[in-house]
Design a protein around this motif. Structure first.
Motif, mmCIF file in Angstrom:
data_model
loop_
_atom_site.group_PDB
_atom_site.id
_atom_site.type_symbol
_atom_site.label_atom_id
_atom_site.label_comp_id
_atom_site.label_asym_id
_atom_site.label_seq_id
_atom_site.Cartn_x
_atom_site.Cartn_y
_atom_site.Cartn_z
ATOM 1 N N SER A 231 11.236 -12.528 4.801
ATOM 2 C CA SER A 231 10.805 -11.161 5.110
ATOM 3 C C SER A 231 10.293 -10.505 3.836
ATOM 4 C CB SER A 231 11.954 -10.348 5.707
ATOM 5 O OG SER A 231 13.027 -10.227 4.781
ATOM 6 N N ALA A 232 9.517 -9.449 3.999
ATOM 7 C CA ALA A 232 8.973 -8.691 2.874
ATOM 8 C C ALA A 232 8.856 -7.236 3.294
ATOM 9 C CB ALA A 232 7.620 -9.248 2.444
ATOM 10 N N THR A 233 8.857 -6.343 2.299
ATOM 11 C CA THR A 233 8.815 -4.908 2.578
ATOM 12 C C THR A 233 7.501 -4.310 2.103
ATOM 13 O OG1 THR A 233 11.223 -4.719 2.376
ATOM 14 C CG2 THR A 233 9.942 -2.694 2.176
ATOM 15 N N ALA A 234 6.861 -3.568 2.996
ATOM 16 C CA ALA A 234 5.633 -2.832 2.680
ATOM 17 C C ALA A 234 5.991 -1.364 2.520
ATOM 18 C CB ALA A 234 4.600 -3.018 3.784
ATOM 19 N N SER A 235 5.620 -0.769 1.374
ATOM 20 C CA SER A 235 5.972 0.623 1.092
ATOM 21 C C SER A 235 4.729 1.492 1.067
ATOM 22 C CB SER A 235 6.712 0.723 -0.241
ATOM 23 O OG SER A 235 7.943 0.016 -0.181
ATOM 24 N N PHE A 236 4.871 2.735 1.593
ATOM 25 C CA PHE A 236 3.748 3.671 1.685
ATOM 26 C C PHE A 236 4.213 5.048 1.211
ATOM 27 C CE2 PHE A 236 3.516 0.478 4.976
ATOM 28 C CZ PHE A 236 2.222 -0.002 4.884
ATOM 29 N N ASN A 237 3.442 5.641 0.312
ATOM 30 C CA ASN A 237 3.711 6.992 -0.147
ATOM 31 C C ASN A 237 2.893 7.963 0.703
ATOM 32 O OD1 ASN A 237 5.493 6.284 -2.311
ATOM 33 N ND2 ASN A 237 3.697 5.603 -3.481
ATOM 34 N N LEU A 238 3.595 8.809 1.493
ATOM 35 C CA LEU A 238 2.932 9.651 2.476
ATOM 36 C C LEU A 238 3.304 11.121 2.285
ATOM 37 C CD1 LEU A 238 3.631 7.448 5.647
ATOM 38 C CD2 LEU A 238 1.599 7.389 4.186
ATOM 39 N N LYS A 239 2.531 11.952 2.947
ATOM 40 C CA LYS A 239 2.836 13.379 3.052
ATOM 41 C C LYS A 239 3.030 13.684 4.523
ATOM 42 C CE LYS A 239 1.274 17.989 1.668
ATOM 43 N NZ LYS A 239 0.210 18.777 0.988
ATOM 44 N N ALA A 240 4.230 14.222 4.839
ATOM 45 C CA ALA A 240 4.604 14.414 6.239
ATOM 46 C C ALA A 240 3.760 15.496 6.895
ATOM 47 C CB ALA A 240 6.080 14.766 6.336
#
Length: 301
Positions: A231-240
């Motif tokens: 498995s691997a983790t994809a990270s995203f920096n977002l503004k709600a």
């Protein structure tokens, strides 16, 4: 009675056990006799005895390296030849016929295989990209000579099994946010864990988010290769965006071992809270308290 100049045949029964090596041996025949005057005499005569044998080459084991072979794999086909005969086998040569979808070495020279010994012969081969799953038969000819130069030949069918690559199964194994509850209008981090629960490795795995209209931020992440069971983790920096529950579409793209592209879509839901004013209210109350204290002190004077 044996007259002078007379010839006679003598038959002797001899046996050589399995431990006797081929070659020429000297045996001695001892003759005891009497002449016409009754005088006893003896004479020993050496006789050359030649022991011959016959080599016999059999396959005692067949295996591949690696143990499991898939389409498009390079592999070694290992054949152990054992000489179970009674003579050495020399000038041993192996010729293998490659069926459709396979390429590689076709002949191997193994030299001399002594009686009672064995040798491993290795063919370096490759299975084609379109090789069908299942057992494939490789006709094999083994040519050799005995010590007298007499040619011998044995033929075999060598089986090789091609395993199925299986399917790629990519899915979402977990979703995490930091902070735990995103706040409307504020930045947060969304982490999506992708797991390959299939039997085949996935190549060039990438994740793309389809964000709601009022969300902002990075919407793609490249993972690369994802092996079966990993498995691997994809990270995203977002503004709600606005307050409430939001559905975010997750598009997973990847390639299989044949470099064919595939795409699967999943959906995740998470809650966005309204903007918190507790900090601002607390600050205002502190300022108000200070003002009241100053007013109280001023009036007291």
């Amino acid at each position: 009675e044996w007259n002078s100049g007379e010839k006679k045949s003598i038959d002797l029964s001899l046996a050589a056990d399995d431990s006797v090596k081929t070659g020429v041996y000297n045996i001695y025949l001892k003759f005891n006799y009497s002449n016409k005057f009754g005088e006893r005499s003896s004479e020993t005569v050496p006789v050359a005895l030649r022991v011959i044998g016959s080599p016999k080459l059999v396959i005692s084991k067949i295996y591949t390296s690696p143990e499991r072979v898939f389409p498009e794999d390079e592999f070694s086909l290992n054949i152990i030849l054992e000489n179970s005969g009674t003579d050495d086998a020399k000038n041993t040569n192996l010729i293998i016929e490659l069926p459709d979808y396979f390429e590689g070495e076709k002949t191997k020279f193994s030299g001399t295989i002594e009686r009672g010994s064995s040798k491993t012969v290795t063919f370096n081969l490759k299975a084609g990209n379109e090789t069908p799953v299942g057992e494939h038969s490789f006709p094999l000819k083994v040519k050799f000579e005995d010590l007298e130069g007499v040619a011998h030949k044995a033929e075999y069918e060598v089986p090789v099994y091609i395993s199925s690559l299986g399917k790629i199964s990519l899915d979402i194994a977990g979703v995490y946010t930091s902070p735990d509850v995103p706040v409307s209008g504020e930045n947060y981090k969304l982490s999506v864990q992708i797991e390959n629960s299939g039997n085949q490795n996935a190549k060039a795995v990438s994740i793309q988010l389809v964000l709601p209209p009022d969300f902002e931020g990075k919407d793609t992440h490249f993972i690369g290769s994802l092996e079966s069971g990993d498995s691997a983790t994809a990270s995203f920096n977002l503004k709600a965006g606005s307050q409430g529950n939001h559905n975010i579409k997750v598009v997973i793209k990847y390639m299989d071992s044949k470099f064919e592209q595939h795409e699967v879509s999943r959906s995740i839901t998470h809650y966005v809270s309204s903007k918190s004013y507790s900090g601002e209210i607390a600050g205002s109350l502190v300022v108000l308290a200070v003002i009241l204290i100053l007013v109280y002190k001023f009036r007291k004077k």
